[in-house]
Design an enzyme around this catalytic site. Structure first.
Site, PDB file in Angstrom:
ATOM      1  CB  SER A  97      -0.933  -0.007   1.215  1.00  9.10           C
ATOM      2  OG  SER A  97      -0.176  -0.062   2.401  1.00  9.10           O
ATOM      3  CG  LEU A 154     -16.969  -7.893  -3.306  1.00  4.13           C
ATOM      4  CD1 LEU A 154     -17.712  -6.861  -2.451  1.00  4.13           C
ATOM      5  CD2 LEU A 154     -17.794  -9.165  -3.431  1.00  4.13           C
ATOM      6  CG  ASP A 223     -10.235   2.016   3.689  1.00  7.15           C
ATOM      7  OD1 ASP A 223      -9.312   1.627   2.954  1.00  7.15           O
ATOM      8  OD2 ASP A 223     -11.329   1.400   3.795  1.00  7.15           O
ATOM      9  CE  LYS A 227     -11.616   0.216   0.422  1.00  6.86           C
ATOM     10  NZ  LYS A 227     -12.108  -0.475   1.634  1.00  6.86           N
ATOM     11  N   GLY A 345      -9.755  -8.973   3.296  1.00 11.89           N
ATOM     12  CA  GLY A 345      -9.189 -10.285   3.597  1.00 11.89           C
ATOM     13  C   GLY A 345      -8.172 -10.664   2.532  1.00 11.89           C
TER      14      GLY A 345
END
Lengths: 365, 365
Positions: A97, A154, A223, A227, A345
């Site tokens: 990151s 996803l 965070d 996004k 995850g």
């Protein structure tokens, strides 16, 4: 020297996501005979593994060999030289990151090195960096994919791209984009039952490993803002940065600057009454409170914060630490296209990276 | 003759989906300078438009020129000859639901012609045809994409492929796969309120254009069985055909063979009590009844029919004529990856075709 249909893989980062990715890559390399995948570089922040003649490193023992390696990581311009000179095409997998690595994407892409990554920093930094990345990709033909930068594995980014590329008009995007926030509010303000105290739920989330080491790094909303920045840009809004629109922080002002996450957690119960009031106010309307992000494309409004939802709303009915993302578009009308499931995850994040890699391989080989 | 980076598009079918696709294609051709798209063939069942020197037909006036054309469609082997001899790569877009066209896919693919299509027939016919299609594609390198064969433009097939290709273990797939069935049961057995009589809801659905001209073509469950066949095969089960597993038909035995859809609708009220009993039985358990399909990958069981769901279950909470598809996998654990939204309609079906086309173009040009 190189086989005809071979693609080199270079990996930066061997933490949680990196380890999962490496094991998915092993399976992929075995299953797909073509193109032949060859690992030519892998590094952590301290160590690296590579050879000047690009001889392939074994996928299976890469991590173990890396841990006992005495090679230092190449600095990024040198790494770009090394990869650009490889005798086959190269895909760089950035499993960090790191902002520093993100800022070097235009350099790599410009020299023909494709990139796949879950790293949000490159796509949610300055708008200038965003433009540089996609211009470098367009001019060299190198590909850049970042599905896991929003909602992990996803299919969020690919779906938004498909909507836009086929000429649909995205009017609004709304959802729960943080597994931590999802877990916290599903426990604090459940649709049935009364839920725990706010500070208790934050502690529990930390103990279960659902938060960053300092929970303030989740509660500040940044965070989620990162996004939203990515999705808004893909939807056509030139959002300047993740701090250029309203983001509600759940860190009480008085605790912004306490020294440590532990001290923060010790003092948080003093502020439970504030969150309790918010919860009760929603309950009086027959609603629950949730931490959501939304993008109104027509009015160009992006925001992140607490909102109230009817109990029957899909956002209210979310479970565990799941994410949910609703795309409202001209074609889909009043009922949005919804994507829901685990959004964090190692395994599911790595899955997004691996499926991006498969897409890049199908285009460059 | 042909420009360097040009791809020919050939289209079979100019009905509801075909028209929407053509208008999306116009936008796409304008937006993307490379590869240059050139329409070299378009036909309905009666008429066609093409020229022996492959000169490009205009996208804008294709439908109008077609309607006044005196050319007959080429028969499929001749069409394959014509397309295989084109001076650039070709993508054939099959916007029909024709079994005859579907059976010619191996021929087209084997000769290097890529295919994108919403036509379910090819992928839910015999397992032999399925194998022939993907073997022909693998040996020639021509691509075949069919996102819209399940859930229209919803990213169902691409998501399942990503799960499988990245090595996840899909354990179960469950969902509402028919817009018609979704509308019928959301109105007949809503989660709040009492809902209408079964025969009344079927009539209403027909009047709103949500059913096939003869509603029995929806109520027999075959459309759902075809979609389940496709997903089961992608998940690794060699399902022989859509009639090789249990499919519950909602057509009363006595009305199986009445002469017309109109007669069927006139007589359907006589059988309302049966559906009412099913609904009441579910209500007594605090549940609602829904028409679902499911694939249990471990036990290799595929089935289609009525099931009961808790009011809080995402399948119960569905709205309008939306589809919902839940993927249970090893990585996603107890909470499935869910995709939800409109699964029928010209625009969203065409969107799946157009996004498939974009994927194919990125690989062959």
């Amino acid at each position: 020297m190189a086989a005809v249909n071979q693609v080199f893989i270079a990996i930066i980062g061997a933490g949680g996501v990196g380890k999962c990715f490496l094991s998915q890559l092993q399976v992929l390399a075995k299953r797909r005979p073509s193109p032949k995948l060859a690992l030519c570089y892998i590094c952590t922040s301290k160590k690296a593994l590579y050879s000047s003649d690009y001889s392939a490193l074994g996928f299976e023992d890469a991590l173990q060999t890396l841990s006992s390696s005495s090679q230092a990581p190449l600095d990024l311009p040198k790494l770009a030289d090394y990869l650009a000179a490889a005798p086959s095409k190269v895909v760089l997998v950035d499993n960090t990151s790191s902002e520093e690595v993100a800022e070097a994407y235009p350099l790599f892409l410009g020299r023909g090195v494709s990139i796949v990554t879950p790293n949000k920093k490159a796509f949610s930094g300055s708008y200038k960096l965003w433009q540089d990345i996609f211009e470098a990709s367009a001019s060299s033909g190198a590909k850049v994919y970042h599905e896991s930068s929003v909602g992990a594995g996803l299919p969020v980014i690919s779906t938004l791209k498909d909507l836009v590329d086929t000429g649909d008009e995205v009017t609004k995007i709304e959802g729960v984009f943080s597994g931590t926030m999802s877990f916290l509010f599903n426990s604090f303000a459940p649709t049935t039952g009364s839920g725990g105290k706010w500070s208790t739920e934050v502690k529990k989330a930390k103990e279960l490993g659902y938060t960053e080491p300092d929970p303030r790094d989740d509660l500040n909303g940044l965070d989620v803002a990162r996004k939203l920045t990515i999705l808004a840009r893909l939807a056509g809004l030139p959002v300047e940065s993740p701090t250029s629109f309203p983001v509600e922080s759940l860190i009480p002002n008085a605790l912004e600057s306490v020294a440590s996450g532990d001290e923060f957690l010790r003092k948080l119960p003093d502020f439970d009454s504030e969150m309790e009031r918010t919860k009760t106010a929603a309950e009086k309307e027959g609603k629950v409170v949730r931490f959501v992000g939304s993008i109104d494309v027509a009015t160009k409004q992006v925001k992140v914060g607490l909102e109230k939802f009817d109990l029957s709303h899909p956002i209210a009915a979310l479970k565990g630490s799941d994410n949910i993302i609703s795309f409202y578009t001209k074609r889909y009308g009043s009922n949005p296209l919804i994507i829901q499931g685990a959004g964090a995850g190692g395994e599911v994040t790595a899955m997004g990276v691996t499926s991006d890699l498969i897409k890049v391989l199908s285009q460059i080989s």
